[in-house]
Design a protein around this motif. Sequence first.
Motif, mmCIF file in Angstrom:
data_model
loop_
_atom_site.group_PDB
_atom_site.id
_atom_site.type_symbol
_atom_site.label_atom_id
_atom_site.label_comp_id
_atom_site.label_asym_id
_atom_site.label_seq_id
_atom_site.Cartn_x
_atom_site.Cartn_y
_atom_site.Cartn_z
ATOM 1 N N TYR A 9 0.827 -1.206 0.000
ATOM 2 C CA TYR A 9 0.000 0.000 0.000
ATOM 3 C C TYR A 9 0.862 1.257 0.000
ATOM 4 O O TYR A 9 0.486 2.285 -0.569
ATOM 5 N N ASP A 10 2.040 1.185 0.620
ATOM 6 C CA ASP A 10 2.941 2.336 0.641
ATOM 7 C C ASP A 10 3.373 2.728 -0.765
ATOM 8 O O ASP A 10 3.488 3.916 -1.079
ATOM 9 N N MET A 11 3.572 1.723 -1.636
ATOM 10 C CA MET A 11 3.951 2.000 -3.016
ATOM 11 C C MET A 11 2.804 2.659 -3.779
ATOM 12 O O MET A 11 3.016 3.559 -4.605
ATOM 13 N N VAL A 12 1.589 2.220 -3.510
ATOM 14 C CA VAL A 12 0.419 2.814 -4.166
ATOM 15 C C VAL A 12 0.318 4.289 -3.804
ATOM 16 O O VAL A 12 0.070 5.147 -4.660
ATOM 17 N N CYS A 13 0.521 4.603 -2.525
ATOM 18 C CA CYS A 13 0.397 5.994 -2.082
ATOM 19 C C CYS A 13 1.549 6.856 -2.575
ATOM 20 O O CYS A 13 1.342 8.016 -2.948
ATOM 21 N N GLU A 14 2.760 6.307 -2.584
ATOM 22 C CA GLU A 14 3.925 7.090 -2.990
ATOM 23 C C GLU A 14 3.947 7.346 -4.490
ATOM 24 O O GLU A 14 4.183 8.473 -4.929
ATOM 25 N N TYR A 15 3.696 6.322 -5.282
ATOM 26 C CA TYR A 15 3.814 6.463 -6.736
ATOM 27 C C TYR A 15 2.465 6.634 -7.431
ATOM 28 O O TYR A 15 2.428 7.039 -8.588
ATOM 29 N N GLY A 16 1.384 6.343 -6.735
ATOM 30 C CA GLY A 16 0.058 6.614 -7.294
ATOM 31 C C GLY A 16 -0.320 8.064 -7.162
ATOM 32 O O GLY A 16 -0.979 8.643 -8.020
#
Length: 430
Positions: A165-172
Amino acid sequence: MALQLQKQWSPYHLQGDLSASSLSSSVPHLESLSSASFSGAKFRSATLSSSPSSASHYSVCPLRAVRCSSNSAIVQPQPTLAGENKISPKSERSVVRLALPSKGRMAEDTLSLLKDCQLSVHKPNPRQYIADIPSLPGLEVWFQRASDVVRKIRTGDVDLGIVGYDMVCEYGQGDDDLIIVHDALEFGECQLSIGIPTYGIFANVSSIAELAAMPQWSTERPLRIVTGYTHLGEQFIKKLGLEHVQLLTADGALEAAPAMGTADAILDLVSSGTTLRENNLKQIDGGLVLKSQGVLVASKHALLHRERALETTHEILERLEAHLRARGQFTVVANMRGKSELEVAERILKSTNFHGLQGPTISPVFSGRNGTLQEDYYGVVICVPKNYLYDAVKQLRKVGGSGVLVSPLTYIFDEEPPRWRQLLDKLKLQ
């Protein structure tokens, strides 16, 4: 305008708006100098000024380029995604694509979960980046870096992905096209938090408020936080209204930066906290940015327009839901004397705390005696969480249960996965 350049480290792309009013604005709006791209040069520092009163200083440290304004947080501009335009629904690609992490613990846990859901990934050559899931024809599996899983969903190169989920928030970065299909895959649990040293001037600091109020920080000497999460870091700083903060970016282990003197604090993922403690770092109250675990994410555009994308997502989601709901659950079967099913059911419901999913299943147990069938016992079937298993067995035996059998559950299928209804609501298909 003066530019002071020294060829030293790797090339950087500098972006900025020279107007004084925009210096305190968020980085995503700093695009007026996108033409100031130095593809071959390497910099130590560059000072850009249009007037003495509206100067913006970009310091390019050995970590990466960051912006230094007079009193606001210092952050790094995010790179523009190549090919941000979504694929046309009439594109030539007809197969659905699922992106998975290519390496690390997330990759291992993802493949393990899919295997448990009877969705084993078939990858004949370990060096290949393309695979398939035999039980899902028409689906391609693409192995990507975790950050690229999100990026390629945004650009339309893939349709689905499993990633933290951290990747979704950072790169999304709040892209409306990204939809979280399943938000709790129960692996990769961690949190993105601020970590500071346990020694020196930080020894008695225990909260983000105390950290921000330390007199050491100023425009000339800001609090330096090293992180790989510049977008989330910027949002966190803005949310708290912190001043005199500088975000530095770096890859790899960040825990050494405070001891080396290249940063005062870190903003990184923490799971058990062991790595922090072993490097004399600590978490502080108010320093939690977000909690993360593995999620299934999809492109709204693909679900609405890609042939079979929604159907494939439904099957993946149903298997995930059924398996995750059954994880840690056990079936308990016991024989119990009674006059009727109703009498036994009433005894279970009134005298035990374990009643199954909707209630106990009661069925007659037939025994042959003197050439005739008799119903001396009734079989009781309930579903029990692992943590309460022995308590359930004791309670069943106390009300007359015997011959107790216990077996783990693999799947619990509902009439319809709850998250499927939620997805249809997000897509406005109900």
